[in-house]
Design a protein around this motif. Structure first.
Motif, short mmCIF file in Angstrom:
data_model
loop_
_atom_site.label_atom_id
_atom_site.label_comp_id
_atom_site.label_asym_id
_atom_site.label_seq_id
_atom_site.Cartn_x
_atom_site.Cartn_y
_atom_site.Cartn_z
N ALA A 105 81.50 58.79 94.63
CA ALA A 105 81.33 59.56 95.82
C ALA A 105 82.15 59.34 96.86
O ALA A 105 82.28 60.14 97.88
CB ALA A 105 79.76 59.55 96.26
N GLN A 106 83.04 58.35 96.89
CA GLN A 106 83.84 57.99 98.16
C GLN A 106 84.79 58.86 98.10
O GLN A 106 85.39 59.69 96.89
CB GLN A 106 84.52 56.65 98.21
CG GLN A 106 83.20 55.53 98.24
CD GLN A 106 83.79 54.04 97.90
OE1 GLN A 106 84.69 53.83 97.72
NE2 GLN A 106 82.72 53.19 98.00
N ALA A 107 85.56 59.21 98.96
CA ALA A 107 86.84 60.20 99.30
C ALA A 107 88.01 59.42 98.16
O ALA A 107 87.78 58.28 97.77
CB ALA A 107 87.49 60.22 100.70
N ALA A 141 81.36 72.17 99.38
CA ALA A 141 79.96 72.43 98.86
C ALA A 141 79.58 72.01 97.61
O ALA A 141 78.52 71.91 97.45
CB ALA A 141 79.77 74.01 99.45
N ALA A 142 80.41 72.66 96.69
CA ALA A 142 80.35 72.07 95.23
C ALA A 142 80.03 70.52 94.89
O ALA A 142 79.06 70.24 94.16
CB ALA A 142 81.54 72.66 94.50
N LYS A 143 80.67 69.73 95.63
CA LYS A 143 80.57 68.25 95.41
C LYS A 143 79.07 67.80 95.97
O LYS A 143 78.50 67.14 95.43
CB LYS A 143 81.62 67.50 96.28
CG LYS A 143 82.86 67.51 95.41
CD LYS A 143 84.04 66.46 95.97
CE LYS A 143 83.61 65.23 95.46
NZ LYS A 143 84.75 64.40 96.04
N TYR A 144 78.89 68.47 97.08
CA TYR A 144 77.50 68.09 97.70
C TYR A 144 76.28 68.49 96.58
O TYR A 144 75.48 67.71 96.21
CB TYR A 144 77.23 69.05 98.91
CG TYR A 144 77.94 68.50 99.89
CD1 TYR A 144 78.61 67.30 100.15
CD2 TYR A 144 78.45 69.60 100.99
CE1 TYR A 144 79.32 66.78 101.33
CE2 TYR A 144 79.19 69.23 102.00
CZ TYR A 144 79.60 67.98 102.37
OH TYR A 144 80.41 67.56 103.27
N LEU A 145 76.48 69.77 95.85
CA LEU A 145 75.82 70.03 94.87
C LEU A 145 75.68 69.20 93.53
O LEU A 145 74.80 68.76 93.18
CB LEU A 145 75.92 71.57 94.32
CG LEU A 145 75.36 72.24 93.19
CD1 LEU A 145 73.78 72.25 93.62
CD2 LEU A 145 75.55 73.57 92.97
#
Length: 212
Positions: A105-107, A141-145
């Motif tokens: 999840a990190q950059a 937004a897609a990564k949050y999902l």
């Protein structure tokens, strides 16, 4: 007759990563230490540091392995196809190794493979006509999902006992059935959310194309 002594399989990076990922899958990130990994491989901890200078370096390598099959190639077919394929393949990779998600999840940092995927996603959106700023927000937004779906199961939060819901929660009277269909419900719910995201973006995209 002299009996040959058994030899330990050659230690290499792929063997180290396989054992490390097995430890993380079984026991989580706290279960992985260089000492425990060395014991699992029947080597000394010092021999591991010849291949990976730090535990952090090893975790970065595991992240690269897990994400190797994430698909960004479909952006050549259009931004909608690219976004769907990328999001679904990323979710599948995370679902296979959920305990590694905090690392993934990190950059992207300095990992070349992660930076290339970010380049592919952002470039695919921009090349399709999305303004760079909105392309950045779409990717986020897609990564949050995806990461939300990877770190929590909606279905797993329900008990299988019908009596828990029947009297006090009439709108949840069938909630006891959810747990048995957990994987299907979670997958279809993710697809539902992704479809709604793409549909909303489709309207915004049309407005941009018409100069609104």
């Amino acid at each position: 007759m002299t009996v040959a002594r058994p030899t330990t399989a050659k230690l290499d990076q792929s063997r180290i990563r396989a054992a490390a990922l097995a430890l993380v899958d079984a026991e989580g990130l706290d279960g992985l230490s260089m000492r425990r990994l060395a014991a699992a491989l029947d080597v000394t901890a010092a021999s591991l540091y010849f291949h990976y200078a730090t535990k952090g370096d090893l975790l970065e390598a595991l992240a690269s392995d897990v994400l190797a099959d994430v698909d960004t190639s479909a952006f050549t077919l259009g931004w909608e196809e690219g976004l769907r394929a990328w999001a679904r393949s990323l979710r599948a990779a995370l679902a296979a190794h959920p305990r590694l998600v905090p690392v993934i999840a990190q950059a992207p940092g300095r990992r070349a493979d992660a930076l290339q995927r970010a380049e592919d996603v952002h470039g695919g959106l921009v090349d399709a006509g999305w303004p760079p700023r909105e392309a950045t927000m779409i990717g986020a937004a897609a990564k949050y999902l995806v990461f939300g779906a990877a770190t929590a199961s909606f279905a797993a939060g329900f008990a299988a006992e019908p009596e828990l819901y029947a009297d006090r929660y009439p709108h949840l009277r069938d909630a006891h059935r959810i747990a048995a269909l957990g994987e299907q419900i979670d997958r279809e719910s993710f697809d539902y959310a992704l479809d709604r995201l793409v549909e909303g973006l489709r309207g915004r995209y049309a407005a941009l194309r018409h100069g609104s």
